[in-house]
Design an enzyme around this catalytic site. Structure first.
Site, short mmCIF file in Angstrom:
data_model
loop_
_atom_site.label_atom_id
_atom_site.label_comp_id
_atom_site.label_asym_id
_atom_site.label_seq_id
_atom_site.Cartn_x
_atom_site.Cartn_y
_atom_site.Cartn_z
N GLY A 41 0.80 -1.24 0.00
CA GLY A 41 0.00 0.00 0.00
C GLY A 41 0.82 1.27 0.00
CG HIS A 443 -33.38 21.25 -6.80
ND1 HIS A 443 -32.51 22.31 -6.58
CD2 HIS A 443 -34.50 21.51 -6.08
CE1 HIS A 443 -33.10 23.17 -5.75
NE2 HIS A 443 -34.30 22.70 -5.43
#
Ligand code: NAD
Length: 470
Positions: A41, A443
């Site tokens: 990692g 929205h």
């Protein structure tokens, strides 16, 4: 049988390296992944992006809970169990690095732990716990990343002087923290420590925070932190730090002078590539004086069977750039005709508010001599932003005014780092302002601000009143 142990040897298991190794394995290559640390990692997962985001989430919740007081909901002062918080952060890292180890196994990628250096054009030597091992390869991918720049003359070795790795260890919450460097790392960690209770001072060498970013994007952050931090000193450097029993005494020079005592100091003044640390010369790979390795669009170094990706090949030093480059290198190793041809790479500062940008900045667009068009939609006009009481930011789209194509974008506000992806896609697809404005956005969302910024540029916006020019 091949004359080599591996088809592809990947040196370094950060987001670039593990992506390259996994992609190469998926394409049928025999792959070795050499990593000096026990966990896969790299910096990103172990001591960078991931742990910092876990802590930034904690900071955001503390801030948000406190902000509820003016809405009539009080939670009181937070009690911070630092050991538990550190434990959570560590568990996040462990989950992800453990997942990588599992996926490497599933793909039959040989993970070899130890410091690897080149010992020939087709050979890497690894110092493992069981002694020195020599591995041969047909192709190699260098993904050795970068390290924090250490300022000279600082008392490195004193645990109170930290780089980003030290700051993420979260050993204690210092009463007074000095952050040297007002870039992304400095400002993200300042955000964490201030929320946890430290009094923070930031020192930045240049006239503005996050140099290179459009100043209007940085302004809402600067306004917010100016009220919360003890001090922000611009055009100032730390000349020297003296060690004392009760703290670290920082001597300032530049616009701000004098000396002050701090409990801890974080130095975040940039990163430097690790190209000079792998004996690349023995494979014939050229490394610049600064430690970068130059590559072509297929990620090939000057030695055609050796590739390099990620921080070690140059700016921007970002995980998502490295992983895309890793895929290209792996595919080329497997005989595919891939090339790195991304038009843009987004950047995000996970500060509060977040700042994200992609493509050209407004300053760069204006300097280039292009006919520049700007569409800027303030969050103060967004129903969603008003509802969550975070109206200080805006969304800005930058257009080539002649073609109306989007060439850049910047967003400051909640979730800016997520919202910027739409702008990156728009640039990659060669979208025009109309394509963005006519795409129906749900929205009420913050994402509407992207469409509305396009409408501002088009002159069709109805959620703002912009007087027509006579
Ligand atoms: P940076 O280059 O972003 O910022 C360093 C800052 O330190 C600059 O503003 C610089 O002017 C200042 N500086 C330099 N010397 C100084 C001095 N002597 N005194 C005071 N200020 C000084 O570097 P960083 O914040 O250390 O980050 C390193 C790299 O890691 C960057 O390339 C960044 O892209 C990457 N990174 C990205 C993320 C993210 O994507 N969210 C997060 C962390 C780091």
């Amino acid at each position: 049988m091949s004359e080599y142990d591996y088809d592809v040897l990947v040196l370094g298991a950060g987001p670039g390296g593990y992506t390259a190794a996994f992609r190469a394995a998926d394409l049928g290559q025999r792959v070795a992944l050499v990593e000096r640390f026990p966990e896969l990692g790299g910096v990103c997962l172990n001591v960078g992006c991931i742990p910092s985001k876990a802590l930034l989430h904690t900071a955001a919740v503390i801030e948000e809970a406190a902000s509820m007081e003016k809405h009539g909901v009080s939670f009181g002062e937070p009690f911070i169990d630092i050991d538990k918080l550190r434990g959570f952060k560590d568990s996040v890292v462990k989950k992800l690095t453990g997942g990588l180890a599992g996926m490497a196994k599933q793909r039959k990628v040989d993970v070899i732990q130890g410091l690897g250096t080149f010992s020939g054009a087709h050979e890497v030597t690894v110092e493992t716990a069981d002694g020195r091992k020599t591995l041969t390869f047909r192709n190699a991918i260098i993904a050795v990343g970068s390290r924090s720049l250490e300022l000279d003359g600082m008392p490195w070795g004193d645990p109170r002087l930290m780089d980003s790795t030290g700051a993420l260890e979260l050993e204690e919450i210092p009463l007074r923290l000095l952050v040297v460097g007002g870039g992304i790392i400095g400002l993200e960690m300042a955000c964490v420590y201030q929320a946890l209770g430290s009094k923070v001072t930031v020192v930045e060498l240049t006239p503005g925070l996050m140099p290179g970013t459009d100043p209007d994007l940085v302004k809402p952050l600067q306004r917010r932190i100016s009220k919360r931090y003890e001090a922000i000193h611009l055009e100032t450097a730390v000349k020297r730090i003296d060690v004392a029993d009760d703290g670290l005494l920082a001597h300032f020079e530049g616009k701000h002078t004098g000396k002050e005592m701090f409990d801890r100091v974080l130095v975040a003044v940039g990163r430097t590539p690790n190209g000079g640390k792998i004996n690349a010369e023995s494979a014939g790979v050229e490394v610049t004086d600064r430690g970068f390795i130059l590559v072509d669009s297929q990620m090939r170094t000057n030695v055609p069977h050796i590739f390099a990706i990620g921080d070690v090949v140059g700016q921007p030093m970002l995980a998502h750039k490295a992983s895309h480059e890793g895929k290209v290198a792996a595919e080329v190793c497997a005989g595919e005709k891939s090339a790195f041809d991304a038009r843009v790479i987004p950047s995000v500062a996970y500060t509060d508010p977040e700042i994200a940008w992609v493509g050209v900045t407004e300053a760069e667009a204006r300097e280039s001599g292009l006919k520049v068009g700007i569409g800027k939609f303030p969050l103060a006009a967004s129903g969603r932003a008003i509802g969550i009481d975070r109206t200080e930011g805006f969304t800005k789209l930058i257009f080539d005014a002649s073609s109306k194509r989007i060439i850049g974008a910047g967003i400051t506000g909640p979730n800016a780092g997520d919202l910027i992806s739409e702008c990156a896609l728009a640039i990659e697809m060669g979208a025009e302002a109309g394509d963005i404005g006519l795409t129906i956005h749900p929205h009420p969302t913050l994402s509407e601000s992207v469409a509305m910024a396009a409408e501002v540029f088009e002159g069709t916006v109805t959620d703002l009143y912009i007087p027509k020019k006579p």
